[in-house]
Design an enzyme around this catalytic site. Sequence first.
Site, PDB file in Angstrom:
ATOM      1  N   LEU A 108       3.893   7.131  -2.775  1.00  0.00           N
ATOM      2  CA  LEU A 108       5.305   7.210  -2.680  1.00  0.00           C
ATOM      3  C   LEU A 108       5.619   7.404  -3.468  1.00  0.00           C
ATOM      4  CD1 LEU A 108       7.418   4.820  -0.225  1.00  0.00           C
ATOM      5  CD2 LEU A 108       7.319   6.879  -0.213  1.00  0.00           C
ATOM      6  N   PHE A 118       0.591  -1.024  -0.467  1.00  0.00           N
ATOM      7  CA  PHE A 118      -0.174  -0.123  -0.178  1.00  0.00           C
ATOM      8  C   PHE A 118       1.130   1.111  -0.463  1.00  0.00           C
ATOM      9  CE2 PHE A 118      -0.392   3.028   3.698  1.00  0.00           C
ATOM     10  CZ  PHE A 118      -0.050   2.092   4.282  1.00  0.00           C
ATOM     11  N   LYS A 119       2.147   1.269  -0.250  1.00  0.00           N
ATOM     12  CA  LYS A 119       3.231   2.985   0.152  1.00  0.00           C
ATOM     13  C   LYS A 119       3.044   2.894  -0.699  1.00  0.00           C
ATOM     14  CE  LYS A 119       4.891   1.801   5.127  1.00  0.00           C
ATOM     15  NZ  LYS A 119       4.872   0.125   4.728  1.00  0.00           N
ATOM     16  N   ASP A 120       2.622   2.205  -2.172  1.00  0.00           N
ATOM     17  CA  ASP A 120       3.440   3.075  -3.134  1.00  0.00           C
ATOM     18  C   ASP A 120       1.985   4.032  -3.741  1.00  0.00           C
ATOM     19  OD1 ASP A 120       5.243   0.427  -3.993  1.00  0.00           O
ATOM     20  OD2 ASP A 120       3.473  -0.948  -4.977  1.00  0.00           O
TER      21      ASP A 120
END
Length: 536
Positions: free
Chosen positions: A117, A112-114
């Site tokens: 970021l 999910f950090k995509d």
Amino acid sequence: MKYFSTRGGDELLSFEDTVLTGLAPNGGLYIPDHIPQLPENWQEKWSSYSFVDLSTEILSLYISPEEISRAELRALVEKSYKTFRHPDITPLKKLNEKTFILELFHGPTFAFKDVALQLLGNLFEFFLVRRNKNKTAEEKKEKLTVVGATSGDTGSAAIYGLRNKENISIFILHPKGRVSPIQEAQMTTVTDPNVHNLAVKGTFDDCQDIVKALFGDHEFNKTHRLGAVNSINWARILAQTVYYFLSYFHIRSQLPASSQHEIQYVVPTGNFGDILAGYYAKRMGLPMGKLVVATNSNDILARFWKSGAYEKVDSSSSNALQSEATSPASGASDGKQALGGVKETLSPAMDILVSSNFERLLWYLAYENTHGENDNEKRKKAGETVDSWMKKVKNDGRVEVPVSVVESARRDFVAERVSDSQTLDTIRSYFNAEPSYIADPHTAVGLTAANIVSSTNPPSTVQIVLSTAHPAKFSEAVTRALSGSTNFDFERDVLPEEFKGLLEKKRNVIDVEAPKVELVKEVIERFANSLKNVPN
Ligand SMILES: *Cc1c(COP(=O)(O)O)cnc(C)c1O
């Protein structure tokens, strides 16, 4: 819109400076000077919007058009989500009548950090290119050197967010041989010239200490203009508010129009970034029930909501021991812990001692419970209160907030702690359900907490559980949970095409033979010097 620090002071920053600065000089985190309300008719107007449409609308409420025009913003957003594999970007899936899964892992690194970021990388590049545009050939160009430590997950998302970006180089330190093979391969197979993987002989803590030392070295920091991409960056929170709105519209289109449902978001939580985005969505006016904070056995947040004490070490730890003892062991290593340190769990991306973004919520709670002549005075006092609380946490390892503050927190949130054995049980039970669903261990923490709180929810509640990683990224836990099932096959059921052959690909990695700051500095300087010889 301007931004100020949770620890007070007179600093008022533009969005650009907020994003480029990251952490405030006084140690605080930046928050917007007001929470914007939604435009009239947003429910009708936005109901069929795509992720990109919604992101443009919501972000523009927090970014002045003089800083980034609407057309520029839209272009940045479009570019950021082109790399996602699913047309909805963050699709919503129905598991049963009451439970939906919001899949946040369709970005380039399957985590999910995509979502945040990819946007952050483009924002950095946009600002630097603009700052450099009017510089003459003799003037020095502004550059950013991003440095970070990772135990796996964050590193690859940051690398994919910053690869191939103009004026930016990225150095990610990982403990050599202590990152899962897939995660190591994800990071080290990126061969863009601005990406540098440093495999440090040492532990994750060693890597983190080196990064801290680099940021603390003023001379080095100034020369290289160090930048951070960790989850305290405001742009990351902002990017994440969007999928709360998108899933709200998607779930409504799947529920009977006549029904009066209350929507509840359940969020597997570590540094409190993902769920804080939900809090902003709620405060902006998105209708929802209480947000559910789901933690693993690193449960500082779950304990805060129960006791009002925010403390690194559980001072009433008999509770924790009891609940562990009553759950079936199933070979889980829940609670493996260096004295007073972080516990190693099956959901490692949530293994934290303190939750960095929680400070932002504390500011709102402090503000609400402050009395003052006027708004300015209340803000000033709230900043002082947060500052004193955070100093207590730093010095004593704990702070106890007034009862009225916890009560405010309980109005908007409930919190539950989930053990490793519960996590494994949940992975199994959803695999065996109809339709069958394979959850990664972080998502399974959310699903377990959803189940626990559902017993006290009004019957009309439907839950949206945020799924933060693809199960293939955490193969150990998934395999451990499902290896006993005759109809389970990891390669067939879990492994995505993109991961096949990854382990054999060419690597881009620099060995650092000892956990020493000087050795890491040498690497960074070597690349900085080689850049100087290249025109532009
Ligand atoms: C980072 C991460 C989390 C925790 O998110 P926070 O914003 O830190 O609360 C949960 N699951 C996965 C897979 C993550 O990578």
